[in-house]
Scaffold this motif. Structure first.
Motif, short mmCIF file in Angstrom:
data_model
loop_
_atom_site.label_atom_id
_atom_site.label_comp_id
_atom_site.label_asym_id
_atom_site.label_seq_id
_atom_site.Cartn_x
_atom_site.Cartn_y
_atom_site.Cartn_z
N CYS A 178 -4.11 8.61 -65.00
CA CYS A 178 -3.01 8.46 -65.96
C CYS A 178 -2.93 7.07 -66.59
CB CYS A 178 -1.67 8.76 -65.27
SG CYS A 178 -1.45 10.49 -64.82
N PRO A 188 7.68 13.25 -66.25
CA PRO A 188 7.07 13.73 -67.49
C PRO A 188 7.37 15.19 -67.72
CG PRO A 188 5.43 13.57 -65.77
CD PRO A 188 6.68 12.97 -65.21
N ALA A 239 2.61 19.50 -68.93
CA ALA A 239 1.37 19.01 -69.55
C ALA A 239 0.44 20.17 -69.89
CB ALA A 239 0.66 18.05 -68.61
N THR A 248 -3.83 20.82 -71.36
CA THR A 248 -5.14 20.17 -71.34
C THR A 248 -6.10 20.84 -72.32
OG1 THR A 248 -4.80 19.69 -68.99
CG2 THR A 248 -7.05 19.49 -69.82
N SER A 283 -2.08 11.63 -72.05
CA SER A 283 -1.70 11.21 -70.70
C SER A 283 -2.91 11.15 -69.79
CB SER A 283 -0.65 12.16 -70.12
OG SER A 283 -1.10 13.49 -70.15
N GLN A 340 -5.45 15.38 -72.10
CA GLN A 340 -4.21 16.03 -71.70
C GLN A 340 -3.03 15.37 -72.40
OE1 GLN A 340 -2.19 15.62 -67.62
NE2 GLN A 340 -3.29 17.58 -67.41
N ASP A 386 1.30 15.23 -71.94
CA ASP A 386 2.41 15.62 -71.06
C ASP A 386 3.75 15.56 -71.80
OD1 ASP A 386 2.73 12.89 -71.30
OD2 ASP A 386 2.78 12.47 -69.15
N ALA A 390 3.33 19.26 -76.35
CA ALA A 390 2.00 19.16 -75.76
C ALA A 390 1.01 20.11 -76.45
CB ALA A 390 2.05 19.46 -74.27
#
Length: 458
Positions: free
Chosen positions: A154, A218, A221, A223, A249, A281, A283, A288
């Motif tokens: 992160c 957060p 998330a 991806t 992120s 990714q 978050d 997102a």
């Protein structure tokens, strides 16, 4: 009764159970996870349970002139926790309490033996977030993370451990206690001793308490993962993602050899001719999906041959699995020697091309995963330990990678530290004046050179 006066004194101060001299136990605590770092035979292992007990340990070590090596979970990769002959091992395993979590101040006060994941889960239950997440987060301790200024996946968005350390309680070699930093968000009174302690690898004092900044938890998330036919395309896509201001992120990179090793270990659907793999990714909860679609479009524009975008948390987990399989996938290939260079993002292609050339020159396999968003790569030399010639070539290749990182304006370590593994290159990075100044700082904190004396400096 022991005839060792140091051991007798420690048992009197800490109690029988906190002082260990069993040879088998001592042997199991001699080293961390680094390869090619020598480890000596310790004299005693102690497990203090309070700051006052740490004070007693350091006073005793000072009185008897015995070196002290502080250890957390020993998950480090640089030999910083390795014993030297006749030393006292100070384990923080019993200093493992989360003393406070303040929602109002958004801080946690913890002892050094708290495991990273335990803290993360504890604060998440109160709607808060502790971002530093080294790959060893389910085993490594906050004290060890502070000692090496650990990073993690992160970091590209949130920063490293040092960015979250507000203040520390530290026991000096003399047994005296200092408190550095403060609980408040701001504070610039005097020298920033907190930042000096962070990353010092147990050479300046023993951290017994840390005040850590937290963030709001957060949002959910998502991806995206993209495969490319070349390293250059993957790096270019990563640079474009960062330039677009999307603030991922997580932004992780796997070169072709690493991706193929993962595919051979477990079928992830990666093509045989994969040149690189990029995992990104976001978050930002409801936003997102928009973020990962934008990242995917950037990857496609930079030559991605396949792009997968997760629609939910489970698909995100599956896309991230390739990154988490790196260590397991490389293990069957041989012994691994993990490097930790970081360069400006503009130099990443030169770094990766140079690493490939080094692998060819020394006839070794070098796989290169890394945190591409912040330029911190982990070139991993893989070789057969039963082949002395291969081992020698691997060590030469390891050094050549560090030389390359420095030549590109980077550093020999982004998050693993110096320990014993990289001492000979520290002088090269710091220069003679910088090295001399750091030695002087060490002597101010530890005039007897008893705290981890064989680390950092040759």
């Amino acid at each position: 009764m022991t005839s060792d006066p140091l051991v007798a004194r420690l048992r009197s101060s800490l109690g029988e159970k906190a002082v260990v001299t069993d040879p088998d136990v001592l042997d199991s605590h001699r080293n961390d996870h680094a390869t090619f770092c020598s480890a000596g035979v310790p004299r005693v292992l102690v497990r203090p349970a309070s700051t006052s007990e740490v004070q007693e340990v350091l006073r005793a070590s000072s009185d008897y002139g015995v070196p002290v090596v502080t250890q957390g979970a020993r998950t480090g990769l640089s030999g910083a926790a390795n014993a030297l002959d006749g030393c006292l091992l100070l384990s923080t395993s019993r200093l493992n309490q989360i003393l406070e979590v303040s929602v109002e101040d958004q801080v946690a006060v913890v002892q050094p033996g708290v495991v990273n994941s335990a803290l993360s889960k504890a604060v998440l239950g109160q709607g808060l977030f502790y971002p530093p997440d080294p790959s060893s987060w389910e085993m490594s301790t906050i004290g060890g993370n502070i000692a090496t200024n650990a990073g993690g996946l992160c970091c590209v968005k949130y920063g490293v451990t040092g960015d979250f350390v507000r203040g520390l309680e530290v026991v000096l070699a003399s047994g005296e206690v200092i408190r550095t930093g403060r609980r408040s968000v701001k504070g610039v009174a005097g020298y920033d001793v907190t930042r000096l302690i962070v990353g010092s690898e147990g050479t300046l004092g023993v951290v017994t308490e840390a005040t850590l900044a937290l963030r709001p938890a957060p949002e959910a998330a998502l991806t995206a993962a993209a495969t490319f036919l070349s390293i250059e395309d993957g790096i270019a896509a990563a640079a474009a993602v960062m330039a677009a201001g999307l603030r991922p992120s997580l932004l992780e990179f796997l070169d072709g050899p690493t991706a193929r090793a993962i595919q051979n270990y477990r079928d992830m659907g990666l093509p045989a001719d994969v040149g690189s793999l990029l995992i990104a990714q976001s978050d930002r909860g409801p936003r997102a999906a928009e973020d990962v679609e934008a990242m995917a479009a950037i990857c496609s524009a930079h030559g991605a041959v396949d792009v997968a975008v997760a629609s939910d948390a489970e698909e995100s987990r599956m896309l991230l699995e390739a990154r988490r399989l790196v260590n397991a996938a490389l293990e069957p290939l041989g012994v691994t020697l993990v490097d930790d260079v970081a360069v400006p993002r503009s130099k990443l292609v030169a770094l990766l091309d140079g690493i490939a050339a080094i692998g060819t020159k020394y006839d070794v396999l070098i796989c290169c995963p890394g945190h591409v968003g912040d330029g911190n790569m982990h070139p991993t030399v893989v070789f057969d330990r039963d082949d002395p010639a291969a081992e020698a070539r691997a060590l030469e290749a390891f050094g050549a990678v560090m030389d390359l990182g420095l030549a590109l304006g980077g550093t020999i370590t982004g998050e693993h530290g110096i320990g014993k593994l990289k001492r000979q290159w520290l002088a090269q990075e710091l220069g003679p004046v910088g090295l001399a100044l750091q030695r002087q700082l060490k002597s101010v904190f530890d005039p007897g050179n008893l705290l981890n004396p064989d680390k950092l400096f040759l």
